[in-house]
Motif scaffolding. Sequence first.
Motif, PDB file in Angstrom:
ATOM      1  N   GLY A 229      89.061   4.587  25.818  1.00  0.00           N
ATOM      2  CA  GLY A 229      89.398   5.960  27.286  1.00  0.00           C
ATOM      3  C   GLY A 229      89.587   6.923  27.600  1.00  0.00           C
ATOM      4  O   GLY A 229      89.761   7.175  27.844  1.00  0.00           O
ATOM      5  N   THR A 230      91.330   6.334  26.757  1.00  0.00           N
ATOM      6  CA  THR A 230      92.325   6.787  27.390  1.00  0.00           C
ATOM      7  C   THR A 230      92.367   8.557  26.463  1.00  0.00           C
ATOM      8  O   THR A 230      92.361   9.400  26.400  1.00  0.00           O
ATOM      9  CB  THR A 230      93.640   6.466  26.381  1.00  0.00           C
ATOM     10  N   ALA A 231      91.842   8.139  25.526  1.00  0.00           N
ATOM     11  CA  ALA A 231      91.515   9.455  24.404  1.00  0.00           C
ATOM     12  C   ALA A 231      90.783  10.608  25.252  1.00  0.00           C
ATOM     13  O   ALA A 231      90.730  11.203  25.276  1.00  0.00           O
ATOM     14  CB  ALA A 231      91.179   9.366  22.853  1.00  0.00           C
ATOM     15  N   VAL A 232      89.480  10.032  25.106  1.00  0.00           N
ATOM     16  CA  VAL A 232      88.311  10.929  26.346  1.00  0.00           C
ATOM     17  C   VAL A 232      89.443  11.347  27.282  1.00  0.00           C
ATOM     18  O   VAL A 232      89.316  12.393  27.909  1.00  0.00           O
ATOM     19  CB  VAL A 232      87.478   9.854  26.441  1.00  0.00           C
ATOM     20  N   LYS A 233      89.807  10.583  28.655  1.00  0.00           N
ATOM     21  CA  LYS A 233      90.246  11.127  29.175  1.00  0.00           C
ATOM     22  C   LYS A 233      91.241  12.232  28.922  1.00  0.00           C
ATOM     23  O   LYS A 233      91.880  13.537  29.721  1.00  0.00           O
ATOM     24  CB  LYS A 233      91.358  10.150  30.322  1.00  0.00           C
ATOM     25  N   ALA A 234      92.075  12.070  27.793  1.00  0.00           N
ATOM     26  CA  ALA A 234      93.386  12.808  27.306  1.00  0.00           C
ATOM     27  C   ALA A 234      92.592  14.841  27.228  1.00  0.00           C
ATOM     28  O   ALA A 234      92.701  15.455  27.112  1.00  0.00           O
ATOM     29  CB  ALA A 234      94.187  12.695  26.305  1.00  0.00           C
ATOM     30  N   ALA A 235      91.800  14.444  26.256  1.00  0.00           N
ATOM     31  CA  ALA A 235      90.372  15.212  25.619  1.00  0.00           C
ATOM     32  C   ALA A 235      90.061  16.129  26.823  1.00  0.00           C
ATOM     33  O   ALA A 235      90.239  17.533  26.765  1.00  0.00           O
ATOM     34  CB  ALA A 235      89.332  15.485  24.851  1.00  0.00           C
ATOM     35  N   LEU A 236      89.609  15.633  28.095  1.00  0.00           N
ATOM     36  CA  LEU A 236      88.760  16.166  29.154  1.00  0.00           C
ATOM     37  C   LEU A 236      90.327  16.937  30.191  1.00  0.00           C
ATOM     38  O   LEU A 236      89.933  17.752  29.984  1.00  0.00           O
ATOM     39  CB  LEU A 236      87.710  15.116  30.430  1.00  0.00           C
ATOM     40  N   GLY A 237      91.151  16.236  29.874  1.00  0.00           N
ATOM     41  CA  GLY A 237      92.654  16.824  30.406  1.00  0.00           C
ATOM     42  C   GLY A 237      92.771  18.322  29.757  1.00  0.00           C
ATOM     43  O   GLY A 237      93.694  19.293  30.688  1.00  0.00           O
ATOM     44  N   GLN A 238      92.143  18.726  28.659  1.00  0.00           N
ATOM     45  CA  GLN A 238      92.580  20.443  28.282  1.00  0.00           C
ATOM     46  C   GLN A 238      91.003  20.680  28.050  1.00  0.00           C
ATOM     47  O   GLN A 238      91.097  22.241  27.719  1.00  0.00           O
ATOM     48  CB  GLN A 238      92.676  20.029  26.436  1.00  0.00           C
ATOM     49  N   VAL A 239      90.459  20.704  29.442  1.00  0.00           N
ATOM     50  CA  VAL A 239      89.057  21.558  28.829  1.00  0.00           C
ATOM     51  C   VAL A 239      89.972  22.471  29.882  1.00  0.00           C
ATOM     52  O   VAL A 239      90.495  22.792  30.897  1.00  0.00           O
ATOM     53  CB  VAL A 239      88.133  21.048  30.437  1.00  0.00           C
ATOM     54  N   GLY A 240      89.559  24.105  30.050  1.00  0.00           N
ATOM     55  CA  GLY A 240      89.673  25.552  29.820  1.00  0.00           C
ATOM     56  C   GLY A 240      90.715  25.778  28.999  1.00  0.00           C
ATOM     57  O   GLY A 240      91.278  26.869  29.066  1.00  0.00           O
ATOM     58  N   VAL A 241      91.355  24.986  27.877  1.00  0.00           N
ATOM     59  CA  VAL A 241      92.534  25.790  27.007  1.00  0.00           C
ATOM     60  C   VAL A 241      91.595  26.602  26.222  1.00  0.00           C
ATOM     61  O   VAL A 241      90.891  26.029  26.311  1.00  0.00           O
ATOM     62  CB  VAL A 241      93.485  24.290  26.468  1.00  0.00           C
ATOM     63  N   PRO A 242      92.330  27.284  25.688  1.00  0.00           N
ATOM     64  CA  PRO A 242      91.443  28.673  24.944  1.00  0.00           C
ATOM     65  C   PRO A 242      92.501  28.208  23.430  1.00  0.00           C
ATOM     66  O   PRO A 242      93.137  27.501  22.820  1.00  0.00           O
ATOM     67  CB  PRO A 242      92.670  29.406  25.117  1.00  0.00           C
ATOM     68  N   TYR A 243      90.920  28.082  22.833  1.00  0.00           N
ATOM     69  CA  TYR A 243      90.128  27.996  21.792  1.00  0.00           C
ATOM     70  C   TYR A 243      91.429  29.175  20.240  1.00  0.00           C
ATOM     71  O   TYR A 243      91.081  29.886  21.043  1.00  0.00           O
ATOM     72  CB  TYR A 243      89.191  27.968  21.335  1.00  0.00           C
ATOM     73  N   VAL A 244      92.287  28.812  19.724  1.00  0.00           N
ATOM     74  CA  VAL A 244      93.236  29.404  18.866  1.00  0.00           C
ATOM     75  C   VAL A 244      93.040  28.506  17.417  1.00  0.00           C
ATOM     76  O   VAL A 244      93.223  27.594  17.421  1.00  0.00           O
ATOM     77  CB  VAL A 244      94.169  29.659  19.506  1.00  0.00           C
ATOM     78  N   TYR A 245      92.472  29.904  16.642  1.00  0.00           N
ATOM     79  CA  TYR A 245      92.291  28.916  15.077  1.00  0.00           C
ATOM     80  C   TYR A 245      94.055  28.798  14.631  1.00  0.00           C
ATOM     81  O   TYR A 245      95.040  29.124  14.663  1.00  0.00           O
ATOM     82  CB  TYR A 245      92.440  30.483  14.749  1.00  0.00           C
ATOM     83  N   GLY A 246      94.090  27.752  14.007  1.00  0.00           N
ATOM     84  CA  GLY A 246      94.798  26.544  13.972  1.00  0.00           C
ATOM     85  C   GLY A 246      96.843  26.411  15.194  1.00  0.00           C
ATOM     86  O   GLY A 246      97.108  25.762  14.978  1.00  0.00           O
ATOM     87  N   GLY A 247      95.714  26.284  16.325  1.00  0.00           N
ATOM     88  CA  GLY A 247      96.629  26.047  17.235  1.00  0.00           C
ATOM     89  C   GLY A 247      96.543  24.674  18.195  1.00  0.00           C
ATOM     90  O   GLY A 247      96.144  23.784  17.506  1.00  0.00           O
ATOM     91  N   ASN A 248      97.922  24.222  17.547  1.00  0.00           N
ATOM     92  CA  ASN A 248      98.309  23.064  17.941  1.00  0.00           C
ATOM     93  C   ASN A 248      99.451  22.805  19.181  1.00  0.00           C
ATOM     94  O   ASN A 248      99.991  21.611  19.600  1.00  0.00           O
ATOM     95  CB  ASN A 248      98.933  22.372  16.567  1.00  0.00           C
ATOM     96  N   THR A 249      99.279  23.514  20.143  1.00  0.00           N
ATOM     97  CA  THR A 249      99.881  23.317  21.802  1.00  0.00           C
ATOM     98  C   THR A 249      99.109  23.057  22.402  1.00  0.00           C
ATOM     99  O   THR A 249      98.137  23.468  23.324  1.00  0.00           O
ATOM    100  CB  THR A 249     100.812  24.486  21.906  1.00  0.00           C
ATOM    101  N   PRO A 250      98.625  21.576  23.183  1.00  0.00           N
ATOM    102  CA  PRO A 250      97.989  21.438  24.225  1.00  0.00           C
ATOM    103  C   PRO A 250      98.763  21.727  25.726  1.00  0.00           C
ATOM    104  O   PRO A 250      99.873  22.381  25.586  1.00  0.00           O
ATOM    105  CB  PRO A 250      98.307  19.776  24.409  1.00  0.00           C
ATOM    106  N   GLY A 251      97.272  21.761  26.266  1.00  0.00           N
ATOM    107  CA  GLY A 251      97.417  23.320  27.432  1.00  0.00           C
ATOM    108  C   GLY A 251      97.915  24.443  27.507  1.00  0.00           C
ATOM    109  O   GLY A 251      97.841  25.494  28.314  1.00  0.00           O
ATOM    110  N   SER A 252      98.015  25.135  25.989  1.00  0.00           N
ATOM    111  CA  SER A 252      97.684  26.665  25.611  1.00  0.00           C
ATOM    112  C   SER A 252      96.990  27.067  24.345  1.00  0.00           C
ATOM    113  O   SER A 252      96.523  27.836  24.476  1.00  0.00           O
ATOM    114  CB  SER A 252      99.024  26.912  25.750  1.00  0.00           C
ATOM    115  N   ALA A 253      97.077  26.106  23.653  1.00  0.00           N
ATOM    116  CA  ALA A 253      96.254  26.714  22.193  1.00  0.00           C
ATOM    117  C   ALA A 253      96.106  25.941  21.554  1.00  0.00           C
ATOM    118  O   ALA A 253      96.458  24.492  20.463  1.00  0.00           O
ATOM    119  CB  ALA A 253      97.489  27.917  21.612  1.00  0.00           C
ATOM    120  N   LEU A 254      94.608  25.463  21.610  1.00  0.00           N
ATOM    121  CA  LEU A 254      94.371  24.318  19.941  1.00  0.00           C
ATOM    122  C   LEU A 254      92.708  24.889  19.575  1.00  0.00           C
ATOM    123  O   LEU A 254      92.131  25.479  19.929  1.00  0.00           O
ATOM    124  CB  LEU A 254      93.625  23.123  21.331  1.00  0.00           C
TER     125      LEU A 254
END
Length: 347
Positions: A229-254
């Motif tokens: 459940g914690t993981a689900v909430k964390a993933a939903l907290g990133q909704v709206g963050v841009p998809y970036v190939y190879g991105g690994n920065t929560p909040g800005s590029a994933l």
Amino acid sequence: MKNPYKHVLGALGVTLAVISLSPASAQADPPTNANDALAQLHDASQKQESLGEQYNAALGAYNDRQADVQRATAELATDQAAEKQAKAEEDRYRGDVDRWVSATTEGADLSSMSALLTGQSPSDFLDRAWLLQEVSKFNGDAMDGLTKSLDKASAASKAATQAQTKANDASAKAKQVADGLQQQRDAAVQAQQAAQTAYNRLSGTQKTALKSDKGQPFDTSNIPAGAAGTAVKAALGQVGVPYVYGGNTPGSALDCSSLVQYAYRQAGVTLPRTTYEQVLLGTPVAKGAWIPGDLLFFGTSGNVHHVAMYIGNNQIVHAPDVGQVVKVVPVSGGGSDYYTARRIVGG
């Protein structure tokens, strides 16, 4: 645990086939309408994601093999030093024994009778007898030490030989992965460029629509407690963050795999970086038997190119394609090539 890179070398053949069938100069024909442009972007993004994941997995395998080489080399150095020390110890005891044997064969009489016959008095005899006992003990210790040092040197030599074989094997495996690494990297770069070209062909309106589309509304009231459940909430907290190939920065590029990696990290669970590794974790889940927190994978056994997290109500959250953002969509929105699902925590 299964070898997390067992797919990598097998996928290398697939990658090289893709390279040979799709040279860098080959580009899709310019789209004739908006729908064609979006379709081309989706196709190019999927290829980019697939080849990118293969390259990242191969890179991880290469780094692990290099670490194996370093460990094996250090072990070899330790065993060689032990072998050298054991040989020096053997030489020392062998010298003592050789001197004793030489003295005996050259006529020295080291018997108690000799001490009695040559002694000038009972006291002289006792002194000489005591000395002979000490010499005998010394010689016995020397023989025992030589025997033990020979065994020790033999074991050290065997260990050093095994360590050398291990180091050679580690180096060969590292080279095996490295030989195909550059070609995989080139293929990933080509796919990335093709995806960017497809995105550039979109109209301004289409690009804006993609960036602003966060998918379906979602309900968090039924998300269970615990790590999943914690993981689900964390993933939903990133909704709206841009998809970036190879991105690994929560909040800005994933990208897809970094999103689920980040989400489970917030729950105290460590996941590897790529879909090729993530699909080997946890326990299998039958299609349709998913619960929130399960990871859904898309592709094939040799080409797992996409991952999404199930959040309940037949919905997933994922980082989709180039130009888009992390969003919530139906399970079918993850792709038409659903492959399998894994439950990371719980049972």
